[in-house]
Design a protein around this motif. Sequence first.
Motif, PDB file in Angstrom:
ATOM      1  N   GLN A  50      11.098  29.338 -17.862  1.00 32.05           N
ATOM      2  CA  GLN A  50      12.214  28.842 -17.050  1.00 32.05           C
ATOM      3  C   GLN A  50      13.182  29.969 -16.680  1.00 32.05           C
ATOM      4  O   GLN A  50      13.688  30.018 -15.550  1.00 32.05           O
ATOM      5  CB  GLN A  50      12.969  27.757 -17.818  1.00 32.05           C
ATOM      6  CG  GLN A  50      12.124  26.535 -18.138  1.00 32.05           C
ATOM      7  CD  GLN A  50      12.873  25.554 -19.024  1.00 32.05           C
ATOM      8  OE1 GLN A  50      13.768  24.857 -18.572  1.00 32.05           O
ATOM      9  NE2 GLN A  50      12.517  25.511 -20.298  1.00 32.05           N
ATOM     10  N   PHE A  51      13.448  30.871 -17.604  1.00 31.89           N
ATOM     11  CA  PHE A  51      14.360  31.980 -17.346  1.00 31.89           C
ATOM     12  C   PHE A  51      13.815  32.883 -16.242  1.00 31.89           C
ATOM     13  O   PHE A  51      14.542  33.300 -15.330  1.00 31.89           O
ATOM     14  CB  PHE A  51      14.562  32.776 -18.633  1.00 31.89           C
ATOM     15  CG  PHE A  51      15.394  34.019 -18.468  1.00 31.89           C
ATOM     16  CD1 PHE A  51      16.758  33.935 -18.274  1.00 31.89           C
ATOM     17  CD2 PHE A  51      14.806  35.273 -18.516  1.00 31.89           C
ATOM     18  CE1 PHE A  51      17.533  35.075 -18.120  1.00 31.89           C
ATOM     19  CE2 PHE A  51      15.566  36.417 -18.364  1.00 31.89           C
ATOM     20  CZ  PHE A  51      16.934  36.319 -18.169  1.00 31.89           C
TER      21      PHE A  51
ATOM     22  N   LYS B 145      24.899  28.973  -5.378  1.00 36.51           N
ATOM     23  CA  LYS B 145      24.870  28.188  -6.609  1.00 36.51           C
ATOM     24  C   LYS B 145      25.547  26.858  -6.372  1.00 36.51           C
ATOM     25  O   LYS B 145      26.613  26.790  -5.782  1.00 36.51           O
ATOM     26  CB  LYS B 145      25.597  28.932  -7.724  1.00 36.51           C
ATOM     27  CG  LYS B 145      24.876  30.195  -8.144  1.00 36.51           C
ATOM     28  CD  LYS B 145      24.137  29.959  -9.403  1.00 36.51           C
ATOM     29  CE  LYS B 145      23.542  31.266  -9.919  1.00 36.51           C
ATOM     30  NZ  LYS B 145      22.363  31.055 -10.683  1.00 36.51           N
TER      31      LYS B 145
ATOM     32  N   PRO C  35      21.879  33.237 -15.527  1.00 35.55           N
ATOM     33  CA  PRO C  35      21.506  32.625 -14.245  1.00 35.55           C
ATOM     34  C   PRO C  35      22.064  31.216 -14.028  1.00 35.55           C
ATOM     35  O   PRO C  35      21.941  30.682 -12.929  1.00 35.55           O
ATOM     36  CB  PRO C  35      19.959  32.574 -14.312  1.00 35.55           C
ATOM     37  CG  PRO C  35      19.574  33.501 -15.400  1.00 35.55           C
ATOM     38  CD  PRO C  35      20.698  33.480 -16.368  1.00 35.55           C
ATOM     39  N   LEU C  36      22.673  30.609 -15.041  1.00 38.20           N
ATOM     40  CA  LEU C  36      23.169  29.246 -14.907  1.00 38.20           C
ATOM     41  C   LEU C  36      24.466  29.220 -14.106  1.00 38.20           C
ATOM     42  O   LEU C  36      25.184  30.220 -14.019  1.00 38.20           O
ATOM     43  CB  LEU C  36      23.404  28.634 -16.293  1.00 38.20           C
ATOM     44  CG  LEU C  36      22.183  28.543 -17.216  1.00 38.20           C
ATOM     45  CD1 LEU C  36      22.605  28.014 -18.581  1.00 38.20           C
ATOM     46  CD2 LEU C  36      21.105  27.660 -16.616  1.00 38.20           C
ATOM     47  N   ASP C  37      24.788  28.053 -13.512  1.00 34.44           N
ATOM     48  CA  ASP C  37      26.053  27.913 -12.818  1.00 34.44           C
ATOM     49  C   ASP C  37      27.193  27.903 -13.837  1.00 34.44           C
ATOM     50  O   ASP C  37      26.980  27.715 -15.032  1.00 34.44           O
ATOM     51  CB  ASP C  37      26.072  26.631 -11.981  1.00 34.44           C
ATOM     52  CG  ASP C  37      25.890  25.390 -12.848  1.00 34.44           C
ATOM     53  OD1 ASP C  37      26.877  24.943 -13.435  1.00 34.44           O
ATOM     54  OD2 ASP C  37      24.750  24.882 -12.949  1.00 34.44           O
TER      55      ASP C  37
ATOM     56  N   TYR D 115      16.325  23.227 -20.070  1.00 33.89           N
ATOM     57  CA  TYR D 115      16.728  24.608 -20.332  1.00 33.89           C
ATOM     58  C   TYR D 115      17.715  24.662 -21.499  1.00 33.89           C
ATOM     59  O   TYR D 115      17.571  25.468 -22.432  1.00 33.89           O
ATOM     60  CB  TYR D 115      17.369  25.171 -19.064  1.00 33.89           C
ATOM     61  CG  TYR D 115      17.518  26.668 -19.023  1.00 33.89           C
ATOM     62  CD1 TYR D 115      16.540  27.466 -18.442  1.00 33.89           C
ATOM     63  CD2 TYR D 115      18.643  27.298 -19.534  1.00 33.89           C
ATOM     64  CE1 TYR D 115      16.682  28.845 -18.375  1.00 33.89           C
ATOM     65  CE2 TYR D 115      18.797  28.669 -19.484  1.00 33.89           C
ATOM     66  CZ  TYR D 115      17.802  29.440 -18.893  1.00 33.89           C
ATOM     67  OH  TYR D 115      17.952  30.804 -18.848  1.00 33.89           O
TER      68      TYR D 115
ATOM     69  N   LEU E 196      14.291  31.147 -12.871  1.00 33.88           N
ATOM     70  CA  LEU E 196      15.685  31.185 -12.419  1.00 33.88           C
ATOM     71  C   LEU E 196      16.077  32.576 -11.929  1.00 33.88           C
ATOM     72  O   LEU E 196      16.806  32.710 -10.942  1.00 33.88           O
ATOM     73  CB  LEU E 196      16.617  30.763 -13.553  1.00 33.88           C
ATOM     74  CG  LEU E 196      16.840  29.262 -13.751  1.00 33.88           C
ATOM     75  CD1 LEU E 196      17.757  29.021 -14.940  1.00 33.88           C
ATOM     76  CD2 LEU E 196      17.429  28.628 -12.508  1.00 33.88           C
ATOM     77  N   ARG E 197      15.597  33.588 -12.617  1.00 30.71           N
ATOM     78  CA  ARG E 197      15.910  34.956 -12.189  1.00 30.71           C
ATOM     79  C   ARG E 197      15.333  35.253 -10.814  1.00 30.71           C
ATOM     80  O   ARG E 197      16.006  35.856  -9.969  1.00 30.71           O
ATOM     81  CB  ARG E 197      15.347  35.950 -13.217  1.00 30.71           C
ATOM     82  CG  ARG E 197      16.137  36.047 -14.479  1.00 30.71           C
ATOM     83  CD  ARG E 197      17.442  36.828 -14.277  1.00 30.71           C
ATOM     84  NE  ARG E 197      17.167  38.211 -13.921  1.00 30.71           N
ATOM     85  CZ  ARG E 197      17.481  38.771 -12.772  1.00 30.71           C
ATOM     86  NH1 ARG E 197      18.089  38.063 -11.847  1.00 30.71           N
ATOM     87  NH2 ARG E 197      17.215  40.031 -12.529  1.00 30.71           N
TER      88      ARG E 197
ATOM     89  N   SER F 223      19.143  18.441 -19.733  1.00 31.47           N
ATOM     90  CA  SER F 223      18.627  19.713 -19.237  1.00 31.47           C
ATOM     91  C   SER F 223      17.598  20.288 -20.211  1.00 31.47           C
ATOM     92  O   SER F 223      17.926  20.559 -21.369  1.00 31.47           O
ATOM     93  CB  SER F 223      19.780  20.705 -19.039  1.00 31.47           C
ATOM     94  OG  SER F 223      19.285  22.000 -18.771  1.00 31.47           O
TER      95      SER F 223
ATOM     96  N   GLU G  52      14.684  33.087  -8.485  1.00 29.65           N
ATOM     97  CA  GLU G  52      15.444  32.308  -7.504  1.00 29.65           C
ATOM     98  C   GLU G  52      16.771  32.979  -7.186  1.00 29.65           C
ATOM     99  O   GLU G  52      17.181  33.057  -6.024  1.00 29.65           O
ATOM    100  CB  GLU G  52      15.684  30.892  -8.052  1.00 29.65           C
ATOM    101  CG  GLU G  52      16.481  30.007  -7.117  1.00 29.65           C
ATOM    102  CD  GLU G  52      16.750  28.646  -7.737  1.00 29.65           C
ATOM    103  OE1 GLU G  52      17.609  27.927  -7.210  1.00 29.65           O
ATOM    104  OE2 GLU G  52      16.105  28.313  -8.751  1.00 29.65           O
ATOM    105  N   GLU G  53      17.460  33.480  -8.226  1.00 22.68           N
ATOM    106  CA  GLU G  53      18.740  34.135  -8.001  1.00 22.68           C
ATOM    107  C   GLU G  53      18.571  35.413  -7.196  1.00 22.68           C
ATOM    108  O   GLU G  53      19.360  35.701  -6.289  1.00 22.68           O
ATOM    109  CB  GLU G  53      19.405  34.437  -9.342  1.00 22.68           C
ATOM    110  CG  GLU G  53      20.799  35.027  -9.194  1.00 22.68           C
ATOM    111  CD  GLU G  53      21.449  35.310 -10.533  1.00 22.68           C
ATOM    112  OE1 GLU G  53      22.600  34.900 -10.731  1.00 22.68           O
ATOM    113  OE2 GLU G  53      20.797  35.952 -11.376  1.00 22.68           O
TER     114      GLU G  53
END
Length: 619
Positions: free
Chosen positions: A561-562, A335, A494-496, A355, A565-566, A353, A568-569
């Motif tokens: 978007q969620f 991250k 999932p956000l930093d 998101y 991100l999931r 952003s 990617e994580e």
Amino acid sequence: MEAVLQTRGLLSLPPNPSRARSLLNPSQGLKQRLFASKPLGLNGLSLSYKRVPSVVAKPNGLPPKGKNFICKAEAAAAADGQPLFGETQSPKLLGIELVTLKKIIPLGLMFFCILFNYTILRDTKDVLVVTAKGSSAEIIPFLKTWVNLPMAVGFMLLYTKLANVLSKKALFYTVIVPFIAFFGAFGFLLYPLSNYIHPHALADKLLAVLGPRFLGPLAILRIWSFCLFYVMAELWGSVVISVLFWGFANQITTVDEAKRFYPLFGLGANIALIFSGRTVKYFSNLRKNLGPGVDGWAISLKGMMSIVVLMGLTICCIYWWVNKFVPLPTRSKKKKEKPKMGTMESLKFLVSSRYIRDLATLVVAYGISINLVEVTWKSKLKAQFPSPNEYSSFMGDFSTATGIATFTMMLLSQYIFDKYGWGVAAKITPTVLLLTGVGFFSLILFGDPLGPSIAKFGMTPLLAAVYVGAMQNIFSKSAKYSLFDPCKEMAYIPLDEDTKVKGKAAIDVVCNPLGKSGGALIQQFMILTFGSLANSTPYLGGILLVIVLAWLSAAKSLDTQFTALRREEELEKEMERAAVKIPVVSESGNGSLASGSSLNTAAGDSTGNSSETSTPSNI
């Protein structure tokens, strides 16, 4: 030439290689043989590279003379989510890991206490400002716009600065302790002195000069301590529930745990709604047992505020215990850490952003939508129950019914998440709110023609409007608590860390009252334009439709978007897991074992060539 895999004595050189081959089924992969629930006796087995060429590492160039090749299997294990060599599975209770239960049970208790307090505070704040002398339900739009919103913005700016200088633990205590102290002081100090500290005479003079149109703004001045209680109760919902609790829950849980348990947090929370509703009703009915001349509402208020303080201290104790005894989950190390930003830089970043903007749209749309219906309903409620104790007693029943309905929805929510996913769950709340809102507004518009029919059920049109409005609020809030809130909080995970902390502060503390203030501004404009709230009802219904459509559009965008991100994580975690080295050994020329270095290969680079029998294949 044979490649030897050894991890802490599981595998060692066999005295008879042919016997080892006979024990292993060639059709099975290495992973299945190593991770079988009841593995064969592996002591003394060796793996021939001709038998399993896909698991033998091929070094660059020729291997060192007298050395066997080194084999690495952690990539295959990581790709399948299996435990690595040397890893032990955590103990479980009822199929749930104990470390997970140490998170979920305290979080559930904390949520119970927070929602118990919020129900008492929510019901009490309405009683105070709506039934006070010289006030009415018309004060609420002005209060939300000109008092609640500025204080929420001020709190967000202060919170953003404190987040840069305080640790998370210190920040939690710094925020929640003033709330506990204020509610205790209000019940035992401010309310008993309200007749002395409220400027009734000044408000009466100003009202005589300015006219009845300014009843709402002047009521804020007249009952300023009640309005302060109203704002603090609203901030308890925005700050303690949304920022402190959900921020803490997102910090110590993973996405998989959140999908499984976030909907169930509401079960404990809605048991709290049921019990707190009964508590409010009990204290509201104390007046029946008191003699004449005794202020029953003051006694009820002291009892309820004592419970609020006790629950607040319990929240602090639970928070301390979790921080001391529960380990934090491992996050992806890839991250991108964001530098500390000032207040304006944080706001610019959040606005830029997409998101965060979609998340803000969800929160603002909910606030506007529920406020368009709620204020109209509360004006009908005061007309039906003008006494503070009667009003409070009805709100106690309302909270209990909300808890039962939400409890039922919570039981269904996990099925909805598992079966249909985040996107569908996020769209249910706006749909429910739209349908029930249309029913309520329709009854307001056509109440007089329906009067004779309603009278057959022993009700007046006013009482029917109160009950239908209550049902609208019950269904909308139950959908919010069981689906909307878990969906919103999952979206932060999932956000930093920097975006998570400051994004929650901006969205939950500012956007939540911004939505309510937006609905209040719409109502103020409609009242001034069309003369009354009743005359503007058709237009409010049209605005409600537009807001809900924008809400649904933002939910669809955020779902895309969620999901990205999931993925990617998960990919980053998989790659980090695959990069963990396993101690392996190689065989020297004299038959002794020597340590070998493991090969850093990704899980997806398994391109073994089974046709090669003279040289090992790549992993």
